[in-house]
Design an enzyme around this catalytic site. Structure first.
Site, mmCIF file in Angstrom:
data_model
loop_
_atom_site.group_PDB
_atom_site.id
_atom_site.type_symbol
_atom_site.label_atom_id
_atom_site.label_comp_id
_atom_site.label_asym_id
_atom_site.label_seq_id
_atom_site.Cartn_x
_atom_site.Cartn_y
_atom_site.Cartn_z
ATOM 1 N N ARG A 138 -3.047 -5.006 5.875
ATOM 2 C CA ARG A 138 -4.056 -4.276 5.099
ATOM 3 C C ARG A 138 -5.416 -4.889 5.432
ATOM 4 O O ARG A 138 -5.663 -6.047 5.104
ATOM 5 C CB ARG A 138 -3.718 -4.424 3.617
ATOM 6 C CG ARG A 138 -4.677 -3.744 2.658
ATOM 7 C CD ARG A 138 -4.261 -4.023 1.207
ATOM 8 N NE ARG A 138 -5.154 -3.389 0.271
ATOM 9 C CZ ARG A 138 -6.312 -3.906 -0.116
ATOM 10 N NH1 ARG A 138 -6.708 -5.059 0.347
ATOM 11 N NH2 ARG A 138 -7.074 -3.249 -0.975
ATOM 12 N N LYS B 266 -10.561 -12.571 3.420
ATOM 13 C CA LYS B 266 -10.443 -13.274 2.133
ATOM 14 C C LYS B 266 -11.060 -14.663 2.159
ATOM 15 O O LYS B 266 -11.332 -15.230 3.225
ATOM 16 C CB LYS B 266 -8.983 -13.287 1.672
ATOM 17 C CG LYS B 266 -8.585 -11.906 1.126
ATOM 18 C CD LYS B 266 -7.231 -11.842 0.505
ATOM 19 C CE LYS B 266 -7.037 -10.440 -0.118
ATOM 20 N NZ LYS B 266 -5.655 -10.188 -0.513
HETATM 21 N N1 PMM Z 1 -5.737 -7.451 -1.889
HETATM 22 C C1 PMM Z 1 -6.718 -6.867 -2.600
HETATM 23 C C2 PMM Z 1 -6.505 -5.635 -3.245
HETATM 24 N N2 PMM Z 1 -5.316 -5.014 -3.158
HETATM 25 N N3 PMM Z 1 -3.115 -4.937 -2.354
HETATM 26 C C3 PMM Z 1 -2.115 -5.490 -1.657
HETATM 27 N N4 PMM Z 1 -0.929 -4.869 -1.566
HETATM 28 N N5 PMM Z 1 -2.257 -6.692 -1.022
HETATM 29 C C4 PMM Z 1 -3.420 -7.391 -1.056
HETATM 30 O O1 PMM Z 1 -3.498 -8.492 -0.488
HETATM 31 C C5 PMM Z 1 -4.517 -6.830 -1.804
HETATM 32 C C6 PMM Z 1 -4.311 -5.581 -2.437
HETATM 33 C C7 PMM Z 1 -8.054 -7.542 -2.712
HETATM 34 O O2 PMM Z 1 -8.793 -7.347 -1.548
HETATM 35 P P1 PMM Z 1 -9.915 -6.168 -1.404
HETATM 36 O O3 PMM Z 1 -10.938 -6.436 -2.478
HETATM 37 O O4 PMM Z 1 -10.429 -6.326 -0.032
HETATM 38 O O5 PMM Z 1 -9.260 -4.844 -1.605
#
Ligand code: PMM
Length: 283
Positions: free
Chosen positions: A263, A228
């Protein structure tokens, strides 16, 4: 309020074993514009291959999403999300036996994804839609409740908190109460502080420093800090793919703090980080 006592989480369509510590969830964004992997996995065959690769690298869960939630992003209609994610989930569910989660806050998308073979809901709006809560209760699936201030379109404009850790925790606990009131049991709920979702660099750092306060609620915790923007601010790495070591630092912190799931994009590398940190923490 201690940690969830039973290291095994079992539900009708899946199980997760937390007995050795923090597990790794692999991110599979089937989107043209996600901040890190956007556009890479729009092709269905490539997306499925990436999911299989992450499973082989030791991912405990594959998180599939069809809508980018990067700062400034615009909503994607549910029908388009369904078109993107359902074939991928269906193909993966046939080939792997680890659980697949669906990253959506739309009840229609969640329903279609569960039918196709997903068995966990990942909701960045923490069940703002009562219909999604009812679906989770009825289908008996675990739910990830994430905190966000504002919406993806506006959330990074001017985030403000008097006490970010307490406010995020209290918001999530209130959403847990709501979820439990419709019949979702405590062990199926995961708290997620929503790193980068309506948070400044200082807010993200405070949340990561005080993860113990989320863990102390007795709910399991999930953290998504992978690649991020705040990691880029700290390291000077502009390209998300160059933020792997920055991500590794967050994974070690999470595993040491008692977080149950991280994640991440870089499953192979983060699996090593989690394994080593888990071994030390549990020794
Ligand atoms: N971050 C993103 C998308 N979905 N879901 C959860 N539970 N927690 C997060 O921090 C989160 C998420 C955005 O990141 P990406 O674009 O890499 O998916």
């Amino acid at each position: 309020m201690g940690a969830v006592a039973d290291p095994m989480l079992a539900w009708p369509r899946g199980r997760l074993d937390f007995s050795s510590g923090c597990l790794v969830m692999g991110i599979l964004n089937v989107t043209p514009d996600s901040f890190s992997d956007g556009g890479q996995f729009l092709d269905a065959d490539r997306a499925v291959a990436r999911g299989l690769e992450m499973a082989a690298q030791g991912a405990a869960i594959i998180d599939v999403g069809g809508e980018s939630t990067r700062p400034g992003s615009q909503p994607v209609p549910p029908a388009e999300q369904i078109r993107r994610v359902v074939p991928i989930i269906g193909a993966l569910a046939e080939k792997i036996d680890i659980p697949i989660s669906i990253d959506t806050h739309h009840v229609e998308v969640a329903r279609a994804a569960l039918l196709a073979g997903a068995s966990i809901l990942n909701d960045i709006t923490a069940l703002s839609d009562p219909q999604l809560a009812e679906l989770a209760a009825q289908q008996q699936v675990p739910v990830i409740l994430m905190h966000m201030q504002g919406t993806p379109a506006t959330m990074q404009v001017e985030p403000h908190y008097a006490d970010v850790v307490t406010e995020v925790r209290d918001f999530l606990l209130e959403r847990c109460e709501r979820a439990r009131s419709v019949g979702i049991p405590k062990e199926r709920l995961f708290l997620d502080p929503g790193i980068g979702f309506g948070k400044t660099l200082a807010h993200n750092l405070r949340l990561l420093k005080h993860l113990d306060r989320l863990v102390a609620t007795g709910y399991r915790v999930l953290v998504g800090a992978s690649r991020k923007a705040f990691l880029g601010k700290l390291t000077g790495k502009e390209k998300p793919a160059d933020r792997v070591f920055g991500t590794a630092a967050t994974v070690a912190l999470c595993a040491a703090a008692g977080v149950s799931i991280v994640r991440v994009h870089d499953v192979g590398q983060m699996q090593d980080v989690a394994k080593v940190t888990n071994a030390v923490t549990h020794s």
